[in-house]
Design an enzyme around this catalytic site. Structure first.
Site, PDB file in Angstrom:
ATOM      1  N   GLU A 223      -7.308  -3.245  12.283  1.00  9.92           N
ATOM      2  CA  GLU A 223      -7.008  -4.107  11.131  1.00  9.92           C
ATOM      3  C   GLU A 223      -8.104  -5.155  10.938  1.00  9.92           C
ATOM      4  O   GLU A 223      -8.426  -5.512   9.801  1.00  9.92           O
ATOM      5  CB  GLU A 223      -5.641  -4.771  11.322  1.00  9.92           C
ATOM      6  CG  GLU A 223      -4.486  -3.824  11.643  1.00  9.92           C
ATOM      7  CD  GLU A 223      -4.428  -2.579  10.773  1.00  9.92           C
ATOM      8  OE1 GLU A 223      -4.849  -2.632   9.594  1.00  9.92           O
ATOM      9  OE2 GLU A 223      -3.963  -1.538  11.264  1.00  9.92           O
TER      10      GLU A 223
ATOM     11  N   ASP B 180       1.813   8.560  -0.731  1.00  5.52           N
ATOM     12  CA  ASP B 180       2.608   8.445   0.504  1.00  5.52           C
ATOM     13  C   ASP B 180       2.928   9.812   1.097  1.00  5.52           C
ATOM     14  O   ASP B 180       3.081   9.947   2.319  1.00  5.52           O
ATOM     15  CB  ASP B 180       3.916   7.696   0.236  1.00  5.52           C
ATOM     16  CG  ASP B 180       3.693   6.210  -0.044  1.00  5.52           C
ATOM     17  OD1 ASP B 180       2.658   5.676   0.395  1.00  5.52           O
ATOM     18  OD2 ASP B 180       4.543   5.601  -0.715  1.00  5.52           O
TER      19      ASP B 180
ATOM     20  N   GLN C  17       0.848  -1.186   0.000  1.00  2.06           N
ATOM     21  CA  GLN C  17       0.000   0.000   0.000  1.00  2.06           C
ATOM     22  C   GLN C  17       0.890   1.244   0.000  1.00  2.06           C
ATOM     23  O   GLN C  17       1.911   1.264   0.703  1.00  2.06           O
ATOM     24  CB  GLN C  17      -0.892   0.002   1.240  1.00  2.06           C
ATOM     25  CG  GLN C  17      -2.058   0.980   1.146  1.00  2.06           C
ATOM     26  CD  GLN C  17      -2.962   0.934   2.381  1.00  2.06           C
ATOM     27  OE1 GLN C  17      -2.476   0.957   3.500  1.00  2.06           O
ATOM     28  NE2 GLN C  17      -4.254   0.863   2.180  1.00  2.06           N
TER      29      GLN C  17
ATOM     30  N   ASN D 246      -3.657  -6.790   5.625  1.00  2.00           N
ATOM     31  CA  ASN D 246      -3.639  -7.868   4.645  1.00  2.00           C
ATOM     32  C   ASN D 246      -4.596  -8.985   5.056  1.00  2.00           C
ATOM     33  O   ASN D 246      -4.537  -9.472   6.180  1.00  2.00           O
ATOM     34  CB  ASN D 246      -2.222  -8.435   4.525  1.00  2.00           C
ATOM     35  CG  ASN D 246      -1.199  -7.348   4.270  1.00  2.00           C
ATOM     36  OD1 ASN D 246      -1.352  -6.534   3.377  1.00  2.00           O
ATOM     37  ND2 ASN D 246      -0.155  -7.333   5.079  1.00  2.00           N
TER      38      ASN D 246
END
Length: 611
Positions: A304, A383, A129, A280
């Site tokens: 998450e 970013d 990412q 993930n």
């Protein structure tokens, strides 16, 4: 023909990739992956076909059945998007690509043994990412295109691999692993092993993830194992910290519907990992700094986990709609925390987020575009504009809707939203249309355009209103009058309470005051990095050099951007701060190789702005 994403060369006229079969040979001696990929498209295609690539050497593109070569060109690199890999297809729905990664891949960090917990084995992990999957394999690297994949990782036999996918088997290498494309002759050499994985659900490319090292395992629940380097202290501490994970999964299912990913395993990475966690699917990656010893690190796990519904299951179509991932997930995380740890803990979480939102709106005061939920990122590296705004302003937007319609009605809306759009990638307009269709008249009660396209913080955003939150903020405000909290007032405080207190201290603090505070409560020595970094940032900002040794240990000990960004910024910000600037540059030169490439770029951007 048009681009589907400002951060990708993917063309709207090209069929999407539906499946990629990868064979990856990991060469630790050269920090390189030699790979082959079999790509399957949704339909046959003739003419140019575009893929994203960054730092990859493309050896050949081949038609699978005839073995004929397929013409391709690779452009010179764009500073943000990387290189455009253009194939010329002739009514083809599949093709093979043989390639190699660069040792400086922006998605991979290769760690030498001294940089790991074991000190005796190397380690490598991915972080894809937002737009770094293209640095591991060529792909349509946009969340608008969801893929399934299989992967065979050929690694040294004394190491093991984990992946954000179902583990199929660990076995000796076979010649047919290489997809009939020539890979290194050492593929089947003695001392190598293949770990095979399959991801059977469609995911955006940024969720492609693996790690390889000397890994150990602890079971913590029926759906959860904790993985980390095979060091007993690391594994045991992580297992204790995350022992309540199954309860959080059950609460998530109660609130948001079935958990669609079968397993929810956790990997604690070496200290260089640049994020708190990465969602993930099936295999969440975590920084070791969330292992705090008091179970509060489980809040990162809650975030998450919440991505399992909001982000992984429903994904922002492009990074310009990133709030759809993170605003929803922050809301969902706090609902899980409230259910498991109570309303007061959730309120502290909201309070810390409120402070972070205000700070990041101030950070972007010269470029208010990035204080919008839906923003224009043409020509922008995602970013470089990463912030708390999509998380916290997105949360505030959803919280505002909940307050308007009531929690029961909003809960029903959320479940319907998730069921409607699961395994799809959507944009802000799609969400707004769905909101208006399912809560008729909401646009007359809440200014939806102001919330999604307006700058700054809307006037109907809401600071948390709880007894504990108000007490901590009140105590912080009294600090300017020289009153620090009494020991009886902080006796029950954990890391979050101290973090909230430090974040709300007045901007102007005397050096003697910060030293007195630390003398009493030893905040600079806290094992909770949220507390430690909040304190050190305050100390640096008030010109206190007493703690430069602690700053150095912190910046050399962890690579999480949440800590690097405020500490490096505090050191170099402002005129007349030459000592801090010299200190920061020296520190970075010594610590740089221990940071992930993404984190290196963030620090370099801070220096470019302030030096």
């Amino acid at each position: 023909m048009a681009a589907v994403d400002p951060h990708s060369f993917t063309d709207s006229s090209d069929p999407p990739t539906t499946h990629i079969s990868l064979s990856l040979y990991l060469d630790f001696s050269t920090a390189t992956i030699h790979g082959a990929g079999l790509f399957t498209l949704a339909r046959p295609h003739s003419g140019p076909f575009s893929l994203d690539s960054r730092g990859l050497s493309i050896d050949a593109v081949i038609e699978p059945s005839s073995r004929a070569t397929i013409p391709f060109t690779l452009s010179s690199p764009d500073p943000i998007r990387g290189s455009h890999l253009s194939l010329t297809l002739s009514n083809q729905a599949s093709f093979l690509i043989r390639y190699s990664t660069s040792p400086s891949s922006s998605a991979l960090q290769w760690l030498l043994p001294p940089q790991t917990f074991t000190k005796s084995h190397p380690f490598v992990y991915t972080q894809c990412q937002a737009i770094h999957a293209r640095a591991v394999f060529p792909c349509q690297d946009t969340p608008a295109v969801r893929i399934r994949y299989s992967a065979r990782l050929n690694i040294p036999s004394h190491l093991s691999a984990v992946m954000a996918a179902r583990h199929v088997e660990r076995r000796p290498p076979r010649n047919d692993d290489a997809l009939d494309v020539v890979l290194p002759s050492s593929w089947c050499a003695e001392g190598r092993v293949v770990e095979e994985f399959a991801m059977e659900q469609s995911v955006p490319p940024y969720l492609f993830a693996f790690a390889v090292g000397a890994l150990g395992i602890r079971e913590v629940g029926p759906r959860t194992r904790v993985y980390a380097e095979d060091v007993a202290a690391v594994l045991d501490s992580a297992a204790a910290e995350f022992a309540g994970t199954e309860e959080m999964i059950r609460e998530g299912e109660r609130l948001f519907g079935p958990y669609e990913w079968e397993r929810f395993d956790l990997l604690v990475l070496p200290p260089s990992f640049p994020y708190g966690g990465m969602e993930n699917p099936r295999m969440v990656f975590l920084t070791p700094t969330v292992v705090k010893g008091d179970a509060t690190g489980a809040q990162v796990v809650a975030h998450e986990l919440a991505h399992s519904w909001t982000g992984n299951l429903i994904t922002n179509k492009t990074n310009e709609h990133f709030w759809l991932n993170e605003g929803f997930t922050t809301y969902a995380e706090r609902r899980i925390v409230e259910a498991v740890q109570g309303e007061q803990r959730a309120a502290l979480n909201i309070g810390i987020g409120w402070r972070g939102l205000n700070e990041d709106v101030e950070r972007f005061k010269d470029n208010l575009e990035f204080t919008k939920l839906k923003n224009n990122q043409q020509g922008i590296d995602p970013d470089n504009v990463y912030s708390q705004i999509p998380y916290e302003k997105g949360f505030q937007f959803l919280w505002r809707i909940e307050r308007q319609v009531g929690r029961p009605a909003f809960d029903e809306f959320l479940k319907k939203y998730i069921a409607t759009f699961k395994f799809k990638s959507i944009d802000t307009e799609t969400f707004i249309d769905f909101l208006k269709a399912n809560i008729p008249g909401i646009e007359n009660l809440i200014d939806l355009v102001l919330w999604t396209e307006g700058t700054g913080i809307p006037p109907d955003a809401h600071e948390p209103d709880s007894t504990v939150y108000k007490l901590i903020v009140s105590l912080a405000n009294e600090f300017k009058n020289g009153r620090m909290p009494r020991e009886d007032e902080v006796a029950d405080w954990q890391g979050q309470e101290w973090e909230l207190y430090l974040d709300n201290l007045p901007e102007s603090i005397e050096t003697s005051q910060i030293i007195d505070l630390d003398s009493r409560y030893k905040l600079s020595e806290s094992k909770d990095y949220e507390v430690k970094v909040s304190f050190l940032r305050r100390a640096i900002s008030c010109g206190c050099k007493t703690y430069y040794n602690e700053v150095e240990k912190t910046l050399k000990g962890v690579g999480r951007m949440k800590y690097l960004r405020p500490l490096y910024t505090a050191l170099v910000k402002g005129s007349g701060n030459e000592d801090g600037k010299v200190f920061a540059k020296t520190l970075f030169s010594e610590a740089r190789e221990c940071y992930h490439p993404i984190a290196q770029g963030v620090v370099e951007a801070i220096f470019a702005k302030h030096l």
